[in-house]
Design a protein around this motif. Structure first.
Motif, PDB file in Angstrom:
ATOM      1  N   SER A   1       9.464  -5.155   9.046  1.00 58.91           N
ATOM      2  CA  SER A   1       9.406  -3.956   8.217  1.00 58.91           C
ATOM      3  C   SER A   1      10.819  -3.447   7.933  1.00 58.91           C
ATOM      4  O   SER A   1      11.609  -4.166   7.319  1.00 58.91           O
TER       5      SER A   1
ATOM      6  N   SER B   1       6.770  -8.620   7.017  1.00 59.35           N
ATOM      7  CA  SER B   1       6.334  -7.439   6.256  1.00 59.35           C
ATOM      8  C   SER B   1       7.491  -6.717   5.576  1.00 59.35           C
ATOM      9  O   SER B   1       7.689  -5.526   5.757  1.00 59.35           O
TER      10      SER B   1
ATOM     11  N   THR C   1       9.851  -5.983   1.890  1.00 65.65           N
ATOM     12  CA  THR C   1       9.670  -5.808   0.455  1.00 65.65           C
ATOM     13  C   THR C   1      11.020  -5.898  -0.227  1.00 65.65           C
ATOM     14  O   THR C   1      12.051  -5.653   0.388  1.00 65.65           O
TER      15      THR C   1
ATOM     16  N   PHE D   1      10.261  -0.710  -3.198  1.00 69.35           N
ATOM     17  CA  PHE D   1       9.114   0.089  -2.760  1.00 69.35           C
ATOM     18  C   PHE D   1       8.136   0.251  -3.919  1.00 69.35           C
ATOM     19  O   PHE D   1       8.423   0.965  -4.873  1.00 69.35           O
ATOM     20  N   PRO D   2       6.965  -0.416  -3.834  1.00 61.60           N
ATOM     21  CA  PRO D   2       5.969  -0.262  -4.894  1.00 61.60           C
ATOM     22  C   PRO D   2       5.294   1.112  -4.808  1.00 61.60           C
ATOM     23  O   PRO D   2       5.407   1.813  -3.799  1.00 61.60           O
TER      24      PRO D   2
ATOM     25  N   ALA E   1       3.239   2.005  -1.669  1.00 59.88           N
ATOM     26  CA  ALA E   1       4.026   2.389  -0.489  1.00 59.88           C
ATOM     27  C   ALA E   1       4.555   3.809  -0.652  1.00 59.88           C
ATOM     28  O   ALA E   1       4.533   4.602   0.290  1.00 59.88           O
TER      29      ALA E   1
ATOM     30  N   HIS F   1       3.748 -12.376   6.217  1.00 62.58           N
ATOM     31  CA  HIS F   1       3.192 -11.207   5.530  1.00 62.58           C
ATOM     32  C   HIS F   1       1.674 -11.203   5.645  1.00 62.58           C
ATOM     33  O   HIS F   1       1.032 -12.251   5.490  1.00 62.58           O
TER      34      HIS F   1
ATOM     35  N   ASP G   1      -1.702  -6.018   3.745  1.00 61.78           N
ATOM     36  CA  ASP G   1      -0.654  -5.019   3.980  1.00 61.78           C
ATOM     37  C   ASP G   1      -0.852  -3.850   3.011  1.00 61.78           C
ATOM     38  O   ASP G   1      -0.818  -4.035   1.798  1.00 61.78           O
TER      39      ASP G   1
ATOM     40  N   PHE H   1       2.913  -3.080   1.109  1.00 63.64           N
ATOM     41  CA  PHE H   1       3.542  -4.055   0.234  1.00 63.64           C
ATOM     42  C   PHE H   1       2.552  -5.166  -0.109  1.00 63.64           C
ATOM     43  O   PHE H   1       2.178  -5.953   0.769  1.00 63.64           O
TER      44      PHE H   1
ATOM     45  N   ILE I   1       4.531  -9.425  -3.548  1.00 67.76           N
ATOM     46  CA  ILE I   1       5.954  -9.183  -3.293  1.00 67.76           C
ATOM     47  C   ILE I   1       6.491 -10.250  -2.337  1.00 67.76           C
ATOM     48  O   ILE I   1       7.579 -10.801  -2.554  1.00 67.76           O
TER      49      ILE I   1
ATOM     50  N   HIS J   1      -0.011  -4.531   7.985  1.00 73.26           N
ATOM     51  CA  HIS J   1       1.441  -4.412   7.984  1.00 73.26           C
ATOM     52  C   HIS J   1       1.968  -4.831   9.365  1.00 73.26           C
ATOM     53  O   HIS J   1       1.444  -4.373  10.383  1.00 73.26           O
TER      54      HIS J   1
END
Length: 168
Positions: free
Chosen positions: A30, A54, A56, A59-60, A63, A129, A133, A136, A140, A161
């Motif tokens: 993370s 996990s 990215t 940040f989508p 999230a 991943h 999750d 994310f 991704i 996650h």
């Protein structure tokens, strides 16, 4: 002070300099993985191999929504306990840590890796991943995998996650 993954990467690289470590292998989960991504793009020759769990590249919105609503008061009990186990200054520090993570919903420049930038990474890389999750989406992880030369990808079926802990 505002926490950024970029500054964390620079701090760790400075620590490695001070103790004389030129090349290294590392695992980051993370936020630790996003710090490691910064390290591997800032100084690609130093990272021999890495496992990214996990992570990215940005940040989508999903999230951002979760982070925007997160506080020390509404974190799941197991997350609060994890913070308490690590927070030597007690609940004051737990609140500070929760606030720092909450602030990521406003950040657009700290974690913003393009595919071209990720392609600079020379480390052998394993991306782990979970396909469930909530922060994310798995797409991704696939994009990061396709961008990093010498990368491998492990999608954990039913994984949340940081899907490396035994839930039992």
């Amino acid at each position: 002070n505002k926490f950024t993954h970029r500054q964390s990467a620079n701090d760790v690289l400075s620590l490695l300099d001070s103790i004389g470590i030129d090349r290294f292998s590392a695992i980051g989960a993370s936020s630790g993985g996003m710090t490691l991504l910064h390290m591997a793009t800032l100084q690609p020759a130093r990272v021999e191999s890495m496992v990214l769990i996990s992570v990215t590249s940005n940040f989508p919105e999903q999230a951002r929504s979760i982070l925007k609503e997160t506080s020390a008061d509404n974190m799941p009990p197991e997350v609060q306990e994890m913070y308490r186990e690590r927070a030597s200054r007690g609940d004051v520090q737990v609140r500070q840590l929760a606030t720092q993570f909450n602030e990521f919903h406003k950040s657009y420049d700290d974690v913003n890796f393009t595919n071209e930038y990720l392609s600079k990474i020379s480390a052998r890389t394993l991306i782990v991943h979970g396909d469930r999750d909530p922060f994310f989406p798995v797409e991704i992880a696939v994009s990061i995998f396709r961008s990093i030369p010498n990368a491998s990808l492990w999608i954990v079926p039913g994984g949340d996650h940081v899907p490396i802990y035994d839930p039992a």
